[in-house]
Scaffold this active site. Structure first.
Site, PDB file in Angstrom:
ATOM      1  N   ASP A 163      19.217  65.950  51.106  1.00  8.90           N
ATOM      2  CA  ASP A 163      20.083  65.933  52.279  1.00  8.90           C
ATOM      3  C   ASP A 163      21.153  67.036  52.165  1.00  8.90           C
ATOM      4  OD1 ASP A 163      21.142  64.973  54.675  1.00  8.90           O
ATOM      5  OD2 ASP A 163      20.862  62.884  54.089  1.00  8.90           O
ATOM      6  N   GLU A 195      16.487  69.021  54.809  1.00  7.06           N
ATOM      7  CA  GLU A 195      17.113  68.844  56.130  1.00  7.06           C
ATOM      8  C   GLU A 195      17.821  70.120  56.583  1.00  7.06           C
ATOM      9  OE1 GLU A 195      18.639  65.199  57.185  1.00  7.06           O
ATOM     10  OE2 GLU A 195      17.670  64.086  55.576  1.00  7.06           O
ATOM     11  N   TRP A 196      17.401  71.216  56.022  1.00  6.05           N
ATOM     12  CA  TRP A 196      18.065  72.495  56.281  1.00  6.05           C
ATOM     13  C   TRP A 196      18.182  72.831  57.774  1.00  6.05           C
ATOM     14  CZ3 TRP A 196      15.981  77.486  53.427  1.00  6.05           C
ATOM     15  CH2 TRP A 196      16.843  78.560  53.693  1.00  6.05           C
ATOM     16  N   PRO A 197      17.065  72.841  58.537  1.00  7.18           N
ATOM     17  CA  PRO A 197      17.217  73.227  59.962  1.00  7.18           C
ATOM     18  C   PRO A 197      18.086  72.256  60.767  1.00  7.18           C
ATOM     19  CG  PRO A 197      14.934  72.592  59.478  1.00  7.18           C
ATOM     20  CD  PRO A 197      15.659  72.617  58.178  1.00  7.18           C
ATOM     21  N   TYR A 199      20.822  70.677  59.706  1.00  6.97           N
ATOM     22  CA  TYR A 199      22.238  71.020  59.505  1.00  6.97           C
ATOM     23  C   TYR A 199      22.579  72.358  60.149  1.00  6.97           C
ATOM     24  CZ  TYR A 199      22.978  66.878  56.762  1.00  6.97           C
ATOM     25  OH  TYR A 199      23.094  65.566  56.388  1.00  6.97           O
ATOM     26  N   ASP A 224      18.793  61.941  62.847  1.00  8.77           N
ATOM     27  CA  ASP A 224      18.101  60.769  62.294  1.00  8.77           C
ATOM     28  C   ASP A 224      17.514  59.973  63.454  1.00  8.77           C
ATOM     29  OD1 ASP A 224      19.131  61.429  59.834  1.00  8.77           O
ATOM     30  OD2 ASP A 224      20.133  59.508  59.502  1.00  8.77           O
TER      31      ASP A 224
END
Ligand code: NAG
Ligand code: NAG
Ligand code: NAG
Ligand code: NAG
Ligand code: NAG
Length: 440
Positions: A163, A195-197, A199, A224
């Site tokens: 995360d 979850e890079w893209p 953020y 989410d």
């Protein structure tokens, strides 16, 4: 051209031209969309084992879910990764700086739990965060990534969900790939879910999906998911709007992740559950359930275990489907297509986003969907495997689609051989006359 010979470059080009995407994270994993179970959506950060022992994040929960994934048949349908999300860890690292689980909820440690999951023929996943703390406030991996990667490998972890809470977004382009490198250095193939893209999007930064695909095996693009139809359709609409940005980056080794299946919980009707399953199949999405695998209504279970729909999701070509046609003037009606095997075939999903009324009557031709073959296609309803008939590309196909529901079709090209229809792979299909001549 450096050290590469002309021949090497030519070969590389040929390989790149023959498959949609030539580069991905090189760990040999996620050649089809990952399937499994994740604690978050259903069990959240429930740490209250005193008042809610059945549902708190604990080794008991993970063991019981693993047992039921096997006894209820999920494992044998392909759901293999059992992943604990946030809230497994103690509030502090141990004296050597290593992550450690909460001692009350995981009294036997993570390695023993991982062994248990493996003994069931399943794979074991865990959660971390590249910032200073996880989203729920447990220790993050900032300044500890190498040690944490090794700790996960020592525990024989098979999947890491990483995360990005409590971090500086400017660190993401270094932070996520750093973990890729450290995971690689452990020598253990660990599926890397990031979850890079998501953020990036939250901070208004345009994602570099080439870099993301080189870094992660699956990547979350959006919020989410929640246990509601509104949330499911919100994710779908995000995928529609941003299709050009990221669809083409999905393929063997790396996948866009619209987040968990919420099927088998409380928020979706039967039709909405079928719709999520069909859409996640057409989108080549990871199929990660978040439910109590020991207590699932039979009708939800049969959706999750539908072999034909899973086969579309897991199709070896790994092409993410796209929205082909919108009949908005009539109803909010979307028709999606996805190329699948055998070569020249398509999966088709008609998604009805109308909120009320009865089933919508829909008609279209395959030509409307850019699906063309001179002798037509053999159409099968995907969920039930019901034979629908042979349709020429310009013949009108009619069906009814329930509100907030789907109709799903598999189309396989056919051709006449000796006056009989047969399946012929698209790239080999030749006219019947030519075939007759060839035989003489
Ligand atoms: C580590 O990376 C190398 C080079 O990309 C690759 O060949 C190897 O399989 C990777 N190992 C693991 C465990 O991911
Ligand atoms: C995107 O990432 C790739 C791979 O890391 C890099 O080669 C490329 O320059 C990046 N593109 C942009 C626009 O930053
Ligand atoms: C097909 O659907 C269109 C709306 O898209 C409708 O106007 C037309 O009457 C339908 N035709 C048939 C044959 O059902
Ligand atoms: C068409 O598909 C059905 C299954 O729905 C199958 O039984 C039948 O053999 C197929 N026909 C051709 C000509 O491929
Ligand atoms: C459909 O295509 C066939 C030949 O492929 C043609 O003979 C026929 O006229 C077409 N029908 C319509 C309604 O366009």
């Amino acid at each position: 051209m450096g050290r590469h010979s002309y021949l090497e470059i030519t070969l590389l080009l040929l390989v790149c031209l023959s498959i949609p995407i030539c580069q991905s994270l090189n760990n040999g994993l996620a050649l089809t969309p990952p399937m499994g179970w994740l604690s978050w959506q259903r069990f959240r950060c429930n740490t209250d084992c005193v008042n809610d022992p059945e549902n708190c994040i604990s080794e008991q929960l993970i063991k019981r879910q693993s047992d039921c994934l096997v006894s209820e048949g999920y494992r044998d349908h392909g759901y293999e990764y059992v992943t604990i999300d946030d809230c497994w860890s103690a509030t502090e690292r141990d004296k050597d700086g290593k992550l450690q689980p909460d001692p009350d909820r995981f009294p036997n440690g993570i390695k023993k739990l991982s062994d248990y999951v493996h003994s069931k023929g399943l794979k074991f996943g865990i959660y971390g965060d590249f910032g200073s703390k996880t989203c729920a406030g447990y220790p993050g991996s900032e300044y500890h990534m190498k040690l944490d990667a090794q700790t996960f490998a020592d525990w024989e972890v098979d999947l890491l969900k990483f995360d990005g809470c409590n971090s500086d977004i400017k660190d993401a382009p270094k932070g996520y790939p750093a973990m890729t490198k450290y995971l690689n250095m452990t020598g253990r193939p660990i599926l890397y879910s990031c979850e890079w893209p998501f953020y990036n999007w939250q901070h208004g930064i345009k994602s570099n999906f080439t870099a993301i695909r080189n870094t992660c095996n699956m990547w979350r693009n959006h919020w989410d998911i929640q246990d509601s139809w509104q949330s499911v359709t919100g994710v779908i609409q995000y995928f529609v709007k941003n299709d050009k940005q990221f669809r083409s980056f999905a393929g063997p080794g790396g996948w866009n992740d619209p987040d968990m299946l919420v099927i088998g919980n409380y928020g979706l009707s039967y039709d909405e559950e079928r719709a999520q399953m069909a859409m996640w199949a057409i989108l080549a999405s990871p199929l990660i359930m978040s439910l109590d695998a020991c207590n699932v209504r039979p009708r939800s279970k049969s959706i999750l275990q539908n072999k034909n729909v899973i086969a579309v999701n897991q199709d070896k070509l790994g092409i993410q489907g796209s929205l082909k046609l919108v009949q908005e003037s009539v109803y909010k009606l979307q028709i999606w297509t996805r190329p699948i095997t055998p070569h020249g075939s398509y999966a088709i999903v008609i998604l009805n986003l109308r909120k009320g009324g009865g089933p919508s009557a829909v008609n279209f031709t395959l030509t409307d969907l850019d699906i063309y073959n001179s002798d037509g296609y053999n159409l099968t309803e995907t969920f039930d495997g019901k034979y629908l008939g042979i349709y020429k590309s310009n013949a009108t196909f009619k069906c009814k689609v329930n509100p907030s529901g789907v109709y799903m079709i598999t189309a396989v090209p056919v051709t006449y051989v000796d006056n009989k229809l047969r399946f012929v792979p698209r790239n080999e299909s030749i006219s019947s006359e030519k075939r007759q001549n060839d035989r003489i």
